[in-house]
Design a protein around this motif. Structure first.
Motif, mmCIF file in Angstrom:
data_model
loop_
_atom_site.group_PDB
_atom_site.id
_atom_site.type_symbol
_atom_site.label_atom_id
_atom_site.label_comp_id
_atom_site.label_asym_id
_atom_site.label_seq_id
_atom_site.Cartn_x
_atom_site.Cartn_y
_atom_site.Cartn_z
ATOM 1 N N MET A 96 0.818 -1.205 0.000
ATOM 2 C CA MET A 96 0.000 0.000 0.000
ATOM 3 C C MET A 96 0.853 1.257 0.000
ATOM 4 O O MET A 96 0.363 2.352 -0.306
ATOM 5 C CB MET A 96 -0.945 -0.002 1.207
ATOM 6 N N LEU A 97 2.141 1.117 0.344
ATOM 7 C CA LEU A 97 3.039 2.270 0.354
ATOM 8 C C LEU A 97 3.713 2.492 -1.001
ATOM 9 O O LEU A 97 4.536 3.397 -1.136
ATOM 10 C CB LEU A 97 4.111 2.090 1.435
ATOM 11 N N ARG A 98 3.378 1.685 -1.984
ATOM 12 C CA ARG A 98 3.983 1.851 -3.311
ATOM 13 C C ARG A 98 3.442 3.077 -4.029
ATOM 14 O O ARG A 98 4.083 3.613 -4.928
ATOM 15 C CB ARG A 98 3.738 0.597 -4.149
ATOM 16 N N VAL A 99 2.239 3.522 -3.641
ATOM 17 C CA VAL A 99 1.653 4.710 -4.243
ATOM 18 C C VAL A 99 1.128 5.603 -3.132
ATOM 19 O O VAL A 99 0.872 5.151 -2.009
ATOM 20 C CB VAL A 99 0.497 4.354 -5.210
ATOM 21 N N ALA A 100 0.980 6.880 -3.435
ATOM 22 C CA ALA A 100 0.376 7.848 -2.511
ATOM 23 C C ALA A 100 -0.805 8.490 -3.222
ATOM 24 O O ALA A 100 -0.627 9.184 -4.225
ATOM 25 C CB ALA A 100 1.389 8.900 -2.086
ATOM 26 N N LYS A 101 -2.005 8.240 -2.727
ATOM 27 C CA LYS A 101 -3.228 8.738 -3.358
ATOM 28 C C LYS A 101 -3.981 9.589 -2.346
ATOM 29 O O LYS A 101 -4.661 9.063 -1.452
ATOM 30 C CB LYS A 101 -4.085 7.565 -3.835
ATOM 31 N N PRO A 102 -3.886 10.910 -2.429
ATOM 32 C CA PRO A 102 -4.530 11.779 -1.426
ATOM 33 C C PRO A 102 -6.040 11.618 -1.337
ATOM 34 O O PRO A 102 -6.627 11.918 -0.299
ATOM 35 C CB PRO A 102 -4.149 13.192 -1.895
#
Length: 367
Positions: free
Chosen positions: A131-137
């Motif tokens: 889940m830390l592979r992307v950052a989706k605000p």
């Protein structure tokens, strides 16, 4: 066949009660209208109340496959940790080292157990790392994952420094960092639940984060009373009173604003848990205010009651959401009400374009 006949003296051969009458036996005039209204009223009472069902008796929504121990425990422990770190930072800045140390250690333990519960629900630790592979605000889950990744090390450093006395400056920096992230850690799970389609959570989406914030503050104040020195618990007692009042008000507002979907909060297991939570919160707050400053045992018992009240609130919210997802009426009714609201004419007379309430979808429209 009637034998009545008309003569100069009037109607003869009449048999009262045996003659055919117009209107199915109802006399003309007010008596006939009253009788007809009474008959219609009796007919309406014979119509069975509508039951909300779905095809093959299955729920309209897919019920979340979450275990209460994992997810409700994860939400409670995360709230305790986040709010505890914020109170720990405040205690350190105001010269209450005993309370600060107790809250730092309890926050580290709570966030560790919370992470264990989350990983257990995910099945493998690698799923959390993925889940830390992307950052989706725009995703509460993505934001929450990054918050946990930043908060955990800060809480660990703060607790280690407080326990060993080493690297005090680094410990102070970590304490302030964890305290700053604490409110977000305590409330993001409320945003996450409100972002789902589960009726009991989504219909109360405006109040749910406030409920989580107040519940987390109640738990943290209770932990300060339970584990902190008696001579330093004055602020914790005041926070407990404010948080309990805010939690009760936010819960009431959430249940009311949820409308039909708020019913699971008042019935069954969720209703019993919320009743228990209210009683424990009031007892804990009263005990802390009256006896917490004079007796260490009273402070500890009051603190334990407040922590238990916060846990009961989180589990009640979890079970209410699951119950609302299983019953199709909590999905269908809010949709029907919203559809009727959008079909109201600009004049605001409550009628649709055809003079009625507008079309009403069946349960299949909610699938």
């Amino acid at each position: 066949m009637s034998e009545a006949r008309v003569t100069r003296e009037g109607l003869e051969g009449v048999h009262p009660g045996r003659e055919a009458r117009f209107g199915n036996g109802l006399d003309n005039g007010l008596d006939g209208e009253a009788a007809l209204a009474g008959r219609r009223q009796r007919e309406r009472r014979m119509v069975p109340q509508a039951e909300f069902t779905s095809y093959y008796g299955r729920p309209v929504l897919k019920v979340p496959a979450w275990e209460a121990r994992d997810i409700a425990g994860y939400m409670f422990l995360g709230g305790l940790a986040g709010a505890g770190s914020t109170l720990a930072a405040a205690a350190q800045l105001t010269g209450r080292p005993g309370t600060a140390r107790a809250l730092k250690l309890s926050s580290l333990g709570a966030i560790s157990l919370s992470t264990v519960a989350l990983v257990h629900d995910l099945g493998r630790p690698a799923r959390f790392l993925n889940m830390l592979r992307v950052a989706k605000p725009t995703s509460p889950m993505s934001v929450g994952s990054w918050l946990l990744a930043g908060y955990g090390p800060a809480a660990g450093l703060a607790a280690a420094s407080a326990a060993t006395g080493l690297l005090p400056r680094l410990g102070t920096t970590a304490t302030l960092a964890a305290g700053g992230l604490g409110p977000a850690i305590a409330t993001y799970t409320g945003v996450l639940l409100a972002d789902t389609a589960v009726p009991a959570w989504h219909e109360g989406h405006r109040e749910l984060p406030y409920v989580f914030a107040a519940s987390a503050a109640t738990a943290a104040a209770g932990m300060a009373l339970l584990a902190g020195p008696r001579g330093e618990n004055g602020p914790a007692r005041r926070v407990a009173a404010l948080a309990t009042g805010a939690e009760l008000l936010a819960l009431r507002s959430m249940v009311i604003s949820a409308g039909h979907a708020g019913e699971p909060y008042r019935t069954g297991r969720p209703g019993r848990l919320l009743t228990t939570a209210r009683r424990l919160a009031v007892l804990g707050t009263a005990g802390a205010a009256l006896f917490g400053g004079r007796s260490r045992a009273a402070a500890a018992l009051s603190g334990a009651a407040l922590v238990a009240a916060s846990a009961a609130t989180r589990f009640a919210i979890f079970h209410a959401g699951i119950a609302s997802a299983r019953d199709p009426k909590y999905t269908v009714l809010p949709q029907r009400l919203r559809l009727r609201a959008t079909s109201v004419r600009p004049g605001g007379d409550g009628a649709g374009a055809d003079g009625g309430a507008g079309p009403v979808p069946g349960p299949e429209a909610a699938g």
